[in-house]
Design a protein around this motif. Sequence first.
Motif, mmCIF file in Angstrom:
data_model
loop_
_atom_site.group_PDB
_atom_site.id
_atom_site.type_symbol
_atom_site.label_atom_id
_atom_site.label_comp_id
_atom_site.label_asym_id
_atom_site.label_seq_id
_atom_site.Cartn_x
_atom_site.Cartn_y
_atom_site.Cartn_z
ATOM 1 N N LEU A 21 0.826 -1.208 0.000
ATOM 2 C CA LEU A 21 0.000 0.000 0.000
ATOM 3 C C LEU A 21 0.863 1.263 0.000
ATOM 4 C CD1 LEU A 21 -2.852 -1.027 2.455
ATOM 5 C CD2 LEU A 21 -2.973 -0.799 -0.038
ATOM 6 N N ASN A 22 2.023 1.184 0.646
ATOM 7 C CA ASN A 22 2.929 2.335 0.661
ATOM 8 C C ASN A 22 3.445 2.660 -0.744
ATOM 9 O OD1 ASN A 22 4.459 4.375 2.166
ATOM 10 N ND2 ASN A 22 6.225 3.202 1.452
ATOM 11 N N LYS A 23 3.529 1.675 -1.613
ATOM 12 C CA LYS A 23 3.972 1.923 -2.989
ATOM 13 C C LYS A 23 2.972 2.828 -3.723
ATOM 14 C CE LYS A 23 7.291 -1.513 -3.244
ATOM 15 N NZ LYS A 23 7.326 -1.829 -1.870
ATOM 16 N N PHE A 24 1.723 2.811 -3.295
ATOM 17 C CA PHE A 24 0.699 3.631 -3.944
ATOM 18 C C PHE A 24 0.445 4.952 -3.221
ATOM 19 C CE2 PHE A 24 -0.276 -0.731 -5.178
ATOM 20 C CZ PHE A 24 -0.266 -0.591 -6.562
ATOM 21 N N PHE A 25 0.528 4.946 -1.889
ATOM 22 C CA PHE A 25 0.131 6.127 -1.113
ATOM 23 C C PHE A 25 1.292 6.866 -0.448
ATOM 24 C CE2 PHE A 25 -3.573 3.187 -0.951
ATOM 25 C CZ PHE A 25 -4.398 3.932 -1.782
ATOM 26 N N ASN A 26 2.488 6.307 -0.460
ATOM 27 C CA ASN A 26 3.707 6.942 0.068
ATOM 28 C C ASN A 26 3.497 7.588 1.441
ATOM 29 O OD1 ASN A 26 5.297 6.313 -2.237
ATOM 30 N ND2 ASN A 26 4.281 7.976 -3.311
ATOM 31 N N TYR A 27 3.048 6.831 2.410
ATOM 32 C CA TYR A 27 2.782 7.382 3.738
ATOM 33 C C TYR A 27 3.882 7.069 4.749
ATOM 34 C CZ TYR A 27 0.896 2.656 4.261
ATOM 35 O OH TYR A 27 0.726 1.309 4.257
ATOM 36 N N MET A 28 4.867 6.239 4.407
ATOM 37 C CA MET A 28 5.966 5.937 5.331
ATOM 38 C C MET A 28 7.183 6.769 4.945
ATOM 39 S SD MET A 28 5.751 1.827 6.117
ATOM 40 C CE MET A 28 6.207 1.297 4.500
ATOM 41 N N PRO A 29 7.764 7.481 5.899
ATOM 42 C CA PRO A 29 8.943 8.286 5.579
ATOM 43 C C PRO A 29 10.148 7.395 5.252
ATOM 44 C CG PRO A 29 8.529 8.321 7.936
ATOM 45 C CD PRO A 29 7.393 7.576 7.300
ATOM 46 N N MET A 30 10.986 7.877 4.344
ATOM 47 C CA MET A 30 12.187 7.146 3.953
ATOM 48 C C MET A 30 13.426 7.893 4.410
ATOM 49 S SD MET A 30 12.039 5.585 0.111
ATOM 50 C CE MET A 30 13.770 5.711 -0.230
ATOM 51 N N GLU A 31 14.465 7.142 4.762
ATOM 52 C CA GLU A 31 15.743 7.769 5.066
ATOM 53 C C GLU A 31 16.330 8.335 3.780
ATOM 54 O OE1 GLU A 31 18.514 5.163 6.960
ATOM 55 O OE2 GLU A 31 17.044 4.465 8.414
ATOM 56 N N LYS A 32 17.265 9.265 3.933
ATOM 57 C CA LYS A 32 17.929 9.833 2.763
ATOM 58 C C LYS A 32 18.720 8.720 2.071
ATOM 59 C CE LYS A 32 20.499 13.784 1.283
ATOM 60 N NZ LYS A 32 21.891 13.865 0.982
ATOM 61 N N PRO A 33 18.459 8.476 0.787
ATOM 62 C CA PRO A 33 19.144 7.377 0.098
ATOM 63 C C PRO A 33 20.622 7.691 -0.164
ATOM 64 C CG PRO A 33 17.515 8.402 -1.339
ATOM 65 C CD PRO A 33 17.446 9.102 -0.028
ATOM 66 N N THR A 34 21.422 6.629 -0.185
ATOM 67 C CA THR A 34 22.835 6.748 -0.532
ATOM 68 C C THR A 34 22.944 6.947 -2.044
ATOM 69 O OG1 THR A 34 23.089 4.377 -0.891
ATOM 70 C CG2 THR A 34 23.465 5.191 1.366
ATOM 71 N N PRO A 35 24.110 7.361 -2.553
ATOM 72 C CA PRO A 35 24.255 7.507 -4.014
ATOM 73 C C PRO A 35 23.967 6.213 -4.780
ATOM 74 C CG PRO A 35 26.062 8.598 -2.889
ATOM 75 C CD PRO A 35 25.272 7.869 -1.844
ATOM 76 N N GLU A 36 24.373 5.060 -4.216
ATOM 77 C CA GLU A 36 24.085 3.783 -4.886
ATOM 78 C C GLU A 36 22.587 3.522 -4.940
ATOM 79 O OE1 GLU A 36 26.176 3.759 -2.065
ATOM 80 O OE2 GLU A 36 28.051 3.881 -3.193
ATOM 81 N N GLN A 37 21.900 3.835 -3.824
ATOM 82 C CA GLN A 37 20.453 3.644 -3.794
ATOM 83 C C GLN A 37 19.758 4.605 -4.753
ATOM 84 O OE1 GLN A 37 19.911 4.153 0.438
ATOM 85 N NE2 GLN A 37 19.633 1.959 0.768
ATOM 86 N N MET A 38 20.290 5.818 -4.890
ATOM 87 C CA MET A 38 19.705 6.784 -5.825
ATOM 88 C C MET A 38 19.773 6.267 -7.256
ATOM 89 S SD MET A 38 18.168 9.279 -4.538
ATOM 90 C CE MET A 38 17.938 10.237 -6.013
ATOM 91 N N LYS A 39 20.875 5.623 -7.619
ATOM 92 C CA LYS A 39 20.996 5.026 -8.957
ATOM 93 C C LYS A 39 19.915 3.966 -9.164
ATOM 94 C CE LYS A 39 25.990 5.414 -9.420
ATOM 95 N NZ LYS A 39 27.230 4.631 -9.523
ATOM 96 N N LEU A 40 19.748 3.130 -8.152
ATOM 97 C CA LEU A 40 18.749 2.067 -8.232
ATOM 98 C C LEU A 40 17.337 2.640 -8.327
ATOM 99 C CD1 LEU A 40 18.141 -1.007 -8.077
ATOM 100 C CD2 LEU A 40 17.944 -0.697 -5.604
ATOM 101 N N PHE A 41 17.032 3.622 -7.476
ATOM 102 C CA PHE A 41 15.693 4.209 -7.474
ATOM 103 C C PHE A 41 15.394 4.934 -8.781
ATOM 104 C CE2 PHE A 41 16.057 4.472 -2.583
ATOM 105 C CZ PHE A 41 15.647 3.148 -2.461
ATOM 106 N N SER A 42 16.398 5.591 -9.352
ATOM 107 C CA SER A 42 16.162 6.277 -10.628
ATOM 108 C C SER A 42 15.951 5.261 -11.747
ATOM 109 C CB SER A 42 17.296 7.242 -10.953
ATOM 110 O OG SER A 42 18.490 6.546 -11.184
ATOM 111 N N ALA A 43 16.657 4.121 -11.671
ATOM 112 C CA ALA A 43 16.438 3.063 -12.669
ATOM 113 C C ALA A 43 15.030 2.495 -12.543
ATOM 114 C CB ALA A 43 17.479 1.957 -12.493
ATOM 115 N N PHE A 44 14.582 2.281 -11.285
ATOM 116 C CA PHE A 44 13.214 1.803 -11.080
ATOM 117 C C PHE A 44 12.209 2.824 -11.595
ATOM 118 C CE2 PHE A 44 14.321 -1.088 -7.238
ATOM 119 C CZ PHE A 44 14.703 -2.092 -8.102
ATOM 120 N N GLY A 45 12.523 4.104 -11.459
ATOM 121 C CA GLY A 45 11.639 5.163 -11.934
ATOM 122 C C GLY A 45 11.486 5.155 -13.447
ATOM 123 N N GLU A 46 12.514 4.697 -14.148
ATOM 124 C CA GLU A 46 12.449 4.602 -15.612
ATOM 125 C C GLU A 46 11.441 3.549 -16.065
ATOM 126 O OE1 GLU A 46 14.182 6.410 -18.052
ATOM 127 O OE2 GLU A 46 14.668 7.693 -16.344
#
Length: 125
Positions: A21-46
């Motif tokens: 459900l959090n994938k749809f409503f984004n209600y859980m706060p996330m820690e600041k991602p590391t540079p490696e995680q940012m690469k992964l998240f941007s790839a998932f965003g594509e």
Amino acid sequence: MKVIKFILCLLFGLMFINAGLNKFFNYMPMEKPTPEQMKLFSAFGEISWLMPLVGIVEVIGGLLFIFPKTRALGAIVILPVMVGIVTHVFTLDKSPIGMGIAGVMLLINLWMIIDNKEKYKHLVS
């Protein structure tokens, strides 16, 4: 033992329903991602359809996992997501708490698969 198994499966299922459900409503706060995680998240965003698909699988798998009659199916549905979580936590995240939670969740999932192995026999014969 039956009560412990039910409680563990209920908590496991609710955790996956919450994560889905959090994938749809984004209600859980996330820690600041590391540079490696940012690469992964941007790839998932594509791949715009990937996170909604994972969210749907988590919600459906979590619901199936809660009920004893559908637990075997839920354990199989959740397994690929669980492998992805464990891979992510042990390669990118590396936090001891995350590793502990992911490890326990994987063990619960594998326990339910092994516990329901009779239901899978006709699939592999």
